[in-house]
Scaffold this motif. Sequence first.
Motif, PDB file in Angstrom:
ATOM      1  N   SER A 283     -74.075  -9.536  30.534  1.00  0.00           N
ATOM      2  CA  SER A 283     -74.303  -8.820  29.268  1.00  0.00           C
ATOM      3  C   SER A 283     -73.181  -7.831  28.995  1.00  0.00           C
ATOM      4  CB  SER A 283     -75.626  -8.052  29.318  1.00  0.00           C
ATOM      5  OG  SER A 283     -76.699  -8.933  29.400  1.00  0.00           O
TER       6      SER A 283
ATOM      7  N   LEU B 104     -72.955  -7.463  25.041  1.00  0.00           N
ATOM      8  CA  LEU B 104     -74.335  -7.421  24.544  1.00  0.00           C
ATOM      9  C   LEU B 104     -74.993  -6.087  24.857  1.00  0.00           C
ATOM     10  CD1 LEU B 104     -75.534 -10.988  25.577  1.00  0.00           C
ATOM     11  CD2 LEU B 104     -74.676 -10.223  23.368  1.00  0.00           C
ATOM     12  N   THR B 105     -74.491  -5.431  25.873  1.00  0.00           N
ATOM     13  CA  THR B 105     -75.024  -4.109  26.207  1.00  0.00           C
ATOM     14  C   THR B 105     -73.842  -3.237  26.627  1.00  0.00           C
ATOM     15  OG1 THR B 105     -76.712  -2.962  27.492  1.00  0.00           O
ATOM     16  CG2 THR B 105     -75.495  -4.663  28.640  1.00  0.00           C
TER      17      THR B 105
ATOM     18  N   ASP C  94     -68.868  -3.091  15.178  1.00  0.00           N
ATOM     19  CA  ASP C  94     -69.921  -4.115  15.344  1.00  0.00           C
ATOM     20  C   ASP C  94     -69.420  -5.465  14.849  1.00  0.00           C
ATOM     21  OD1 ASP C  94     -72.678  -5.069  15.777  1.00  0.00           O
ATOM     22  OD2 ASP C  94     -72.753  -5.205  13.592  1.00  0.00           O
ATOM     23  N   ARG C  95     -68.682  -5.416  13.718  1.00  0.00           N
ATOM     24  CA  ARG C  95     -68.181  -6.670  13.139  1.00  0.00           C
ATOM     25  C   ARG C  95     -67.185  -7.344  14.077  1.00  0.00           C
ATOM     26  NH1 ARG C  95     -66.533  -7.378   6.984  1.00  0.00           N
ATOM     27  NH2 ARG C  95     -68.777  -7.493   6.985  1.00  0.00           N
TER      28      ARG C  95
ATOM     29  N   SER D 266     -68.883  -8.699  17.140  1.00  0.00           N
ATOM     30  CA  SER D 266     -69.630  -9.921  16.810  1.00  0.00           C
ATOM     31  C   SER D 266     -68.672 -11.096  16.656  1.00  0.00           C
ATOM     32  CB  SER D 266     -70.424  -9.734  15.515  1.00  0.00           C
ATOM     33  OG  SER D 266     -71.348  -8.695  15.667  1.00  0.00           O
ATOM     34  N   THR D 267     -67.562 -10.845  15.967  1.00  0.00           N
ATOM     35  CA  THR D 267     -66.574 -11.906  15.761  1.00  0.00           C
ATOM     36  C   THR D 267     -66.020 -12.380  17.103  1.00  0.00           C
ATOM     37  OG1 THR D 267     -66.007 -10.912  13.655  1.00  0.00           O
ATOM     38  CG2 THR D 267     -64.427 -12.496  14.539  1.00  0.00           C
TER      39      THR D 267
ATOM     40  N   ARG E 272     -67.583 -12.210  20.034  1.00  0.00           N
ATOM     41  CA  ARG E 272     -68.640 -12.988  20.702  1.00  0.00           C
ATOM     42  C   ARG E 272     -68.706 -14.400  20.119  1.00  0.00           C
ATOM     43  NH1 ARG E 272     -72.283  -8.306  21.033  1.00  0.00           N
ATOM     44  NH2 ARG E 272     -73.093  -8.846  18.997  1.00  0.00           N
ATOM     45  N   ASN E 273     -68.587 -14.440  18.780  1.00  0.00           N
ATOM     46  CA  ASN E 273     -68.737 -15.721  18.094  1.00  0.00           C
ATOM     47  C   ASN E 273     -67.576 -16.668  18.371  1.00  0.00           C
ATOM     48  OD1 ASN E 273     -68.213 -17.166  15.076  1.00  0.00           O
ATOM     49  ND2 ASN E 273     -70.240 -17.360  15.992  1.00  0.00           N
TER      50      ASN E 273
ATOM     51  N   PHE F 116     -72.364 -18.474  25.249  1.00  0.00           N
ATOM     52  CA  PHE F 116     -73.383 -17.980  26.178  1.00  0.00           C
ATOM     53  C   PHE F 116     -74.341 -19.112  26.562  1.00  0.00           C
ATOM     54  CE2 PHE F 116     -72.110 -14.050  24.121  1.00  0.00           C
ATOM     55  CZ  PHE F 116     -72.150 -13.122  25.142  1.00  0.00           C
TER      56      PHE F 116
ATOM     57  N   PRO G 125     -74.076 -21.098  15.719  1.00  0.00           N
ATOM     58  CA  PRO G 125     -72.921 -20.197  15.803  1.00  0.00           C
ATOM     59  C   PRO G 125     -71.876 -20.457  14.715  1.00  0.00           C
ATOM     60  CG  PRO G 125     -73.429 -21.141  17.949  1.00  0.00           C
ATOM     61  CD  PRO G 125     -74.220 -21.908  16.938  1.00  0.00           C
ATOM     62  N   LEU G 126     -72.023 -21.581  14.012  1.00  0.00           N
ATOM     63  CA  LEU G 126     -71.009 -21.928  13.006  1.00  0.00           C
ATOM     64  C   LEU G 126     -71.413 -21.503  11.595  1.00  0.00           C
ATOM     65  CD1 LEU G 126     -69.961 -25.495  14.143  1.00  0.00           C
ATOM     66  CD2 LEU G 126     -68.683 -23.378  14.379  1.00  0.00           C
ATOM     67  N   SER G 127     -72.294 -20.555  11.499  1.00  0.00           N
ATOM     68  CA  SER G 127     -72.773 -20.173  10.160  1.00  0.00           C
ATOM     69  C   SER G 127     -71.820 -19.216   9.466  1.00  0.00           C
ATOM     70  CB  SER G 127     -74.147 -19.530  10.279  1.00  0.00           C
ATOM     71  OG  SER G 127     -75.022 -20.387  10.931  1.00  0.00           O
ATOM     72  N   PHE G 128     -70.564 -19.308   9.770  1.00  0.00           N
ATOM     73  CA  PHE G 128     -69.627 -18.342   9.198  1.00  0.00           C
ATOM     74  C   PHE G 128     -68.512 -18.993   8.401  1.00  0.00           C
ATOM     75  CE2 PHE G 128     -71.724 -16.339  12.679  1.00  0.00           C
ATOM     76  CZ  PHE G 128     -72.102 -15.136  12.131  1.00  0.00           C
ATOM     77  N   GLY G 129     -68.767 -20.180   7.927  1.00  0.00           N
ATOM     78  CA  GLY G 129     -67.831 -20.779   6.978  1.00  0.00           C
ATOM     79  C   GLY G 129     -66.686 -21.550   7.594  1.00  0.00           C
TER      80      GLY G 129
ATOM     81  N   ASN H 222     -73.916 -19.578   3.561  1.00  0.00           N
ATOM     82  CA  ASN H 222     -74.570 -20.013   4.800  1.00  0.00           C
ATOM     83  C   ASN H 222     -75.746 -19.107   5.149  1.00  0.00           C
ATOM     84  OD1 ASN H 222     -73.005 -22.240   5.314  1.00  0.00           O
ATOM     85  ND2 ASN H 222     -71.465 -21.100   6.447  1.00  0.00           N
TER      86      ASN H 222
ATOM     87  N   GLU I 178     -73.467 -10.647  13.062  1.00  0.00           N
ATOM     88  CA  GLU I 178     -73.402  -9.191  12.989  1.00  0.00           C
ATOM     89  C   GLU I 178     -74.758  -8.650  12.570  1.00  0.00           C
ATOM     90  OE1 GLU I 178     -70.277  -7.943  10.325  1.00  0.00           O
ATOM     91  OE2 GLU I 178     -69.172  -9.762  10.846  1.00  0.00           O
TER      92      GLU I 178
END
Lengths: 225, 398
Positions: free
Chosen positions: A50, A55-56, A75-76, A79-80, A82-83, A88, A108-112, B11, B301
């Motif tokens: 983690s 994650l922590t 945070d962005r 997250s980017t 991690r993505n 994981f 995980p591919l929900s970002f275009g 999405n 995010e």
Amino acid sequence: MIIECKNLTKSYAVENTMVHAADTVNLSVNKGDFLVILGHSGSGKTTLLSLIGGLTSPDKGQVFIDGVENWQQSDRALSTMRNSKIGFIFQFASLIPTLSIMENILLPLSFGENPAGSRDLALDILDQVGLADKGKAFPSQLSGGQQRRVAIARSFINCPDIILADEPTGDLDEETERDILALFRRYNEQGTTFVVVTHNSDLAATQKDARVFSMRQGVLSGQAA
Amino acid sequence: MAPRNLEKQLNILDYALSSLWRRRMKSLSVLLVFAAVIFLLASFQMVTQALTDKASQVLAYTPEITLQKMSAGRQEAIPLAYRDRLAGIFGIRRVVPRIWGYYFDEVRLANYTVMGMDVREMPEGDRLDTALAKGTIPGPEEQGRVVVGQSIVKALNLDERNTFSLFRPDLSLKTFTVSGAFSRDTDIMTNDLIVMSLADARDLYEIPAGLVTDLCVYVANPKEIGTIARKISAILPGVRVLTRPQIQKTYQVVFGWRSGFGSICLLAALASFVILAWDKASGLSPEERREISILKVLGWETSDILAVRFWESVIVSGLACIVGMTAAYIHVVYFAAFLFRPVLMGWSVLRPDLHLVPRMAVGNILLILAFTVVPYLAATVIPAWRSATVPADSALGG
């Protein structure tokens, strides 16, 4: 160096007692390494994953991924990271029960990033984990071992540089375990870095040139970096 | 950059839609309850606004000033001779005597309103024919002829006959012939009204010659209503002087009070809904918390997770608004707001068969949105934000 942990410390309060999940952990991982961290339940293996995965946050110390300190990022950005850089594999399958297997893998591919083209990749990975015909099924229709394989397939969908795996072969039968470890080996040979935490000491023997560490009460010991 | 961001938002929207679909029974039940609350609130707003508009329209033709003689705090007949005492007030165009009373029909247990007046004496009297669905306003010489409202037509079966009789105080019968019926557009004022000549009304109620129930004062300049009313009060201290703005205000207050009473009841229902929504939304189930953790681990995010929740709420509340407001419009226009009529129209036996034209001011729409959509958004997004801001490692450890 793709992962670097410096003096990583993390404690939890459990029933008025402080538990040291990570105690001044120092670790350096090069790109393409295959790390196996052995330890019993409660030794702090999952916490270490983690912390590495952002994650922590640690109580003390730092984690660098590709030279960038995790908790100095927004945070962005975190997250980017991690993505795009980390895949994981959870201790438990952790699929979203109301999404189909294909939808879970594509999550995980929900970002275009061209999800349409990724569908073929998802099918290919599903084939590699032996579940090519299960794309339309739902997690509840699969066995525990099959769900684990879906979670493994999902971790590869973004072609990440690092795979963080928590007991990846925990509830797989011997044959499937062998197939999955062969899959890990293939990806590792292509340059993917693996950090695998497990209590299964046999797992390390299956991976060529694996660096093996052990963890006990939050203290990491074994091969030096 | 922009197209990728747009694709990401699409999405997220797609995920929100599929998430709603996955929980379709829960989503549908929330949507239906939400739509029902909006339907009630919007119906109330529409019908109140429509009634107020209608009352204002109709009251525009009422006398600018009405005089009534008071004795011991109660109204009594006013002498016609008072007209002469008003002659000296500059600005009075005309003073028209009127007998205004009520008639209780013991057979039908209904109250009729009787207005005896020579309408041709009214400044706009000639235009009153335009307020009729059929027939004409009888002249002062046409004794025994009346114009009736739509409920009277229905109550006395005047579609099939054109005469009817009412009892005088001495129980003798007086017969009338219908010469016209008021249009439904004027129902709010004329629904239970019987208009007859002054002489007929005097005969029906046995009011002595030289007395009427009130005097209608028409002024030359409407801006002078207040000034003239004060002058009349000074000349006739025992007379109650009612101005048209006062009457209009009374109607608005009555509708406003009834609307307010209803709104309070509805707001209580709305509050219950918001509490329910909060309870449902804030009490994120372990599965929902786990889902949020998984999404975070996979690189979503906090803002993406909030965006999913936001879109889910916008879709549910938006659909609820469309369904609720459309249903409210149909309820008011095609069903004459039958759910609220007893509250808003009073408890008369003869209720107007109203044809309401609803009007929703932008302010009213915003008010409804503020009382429904905003609390719902808060009730769904805030708990998700609380869950999304905690470390996501709970999904790893199991």
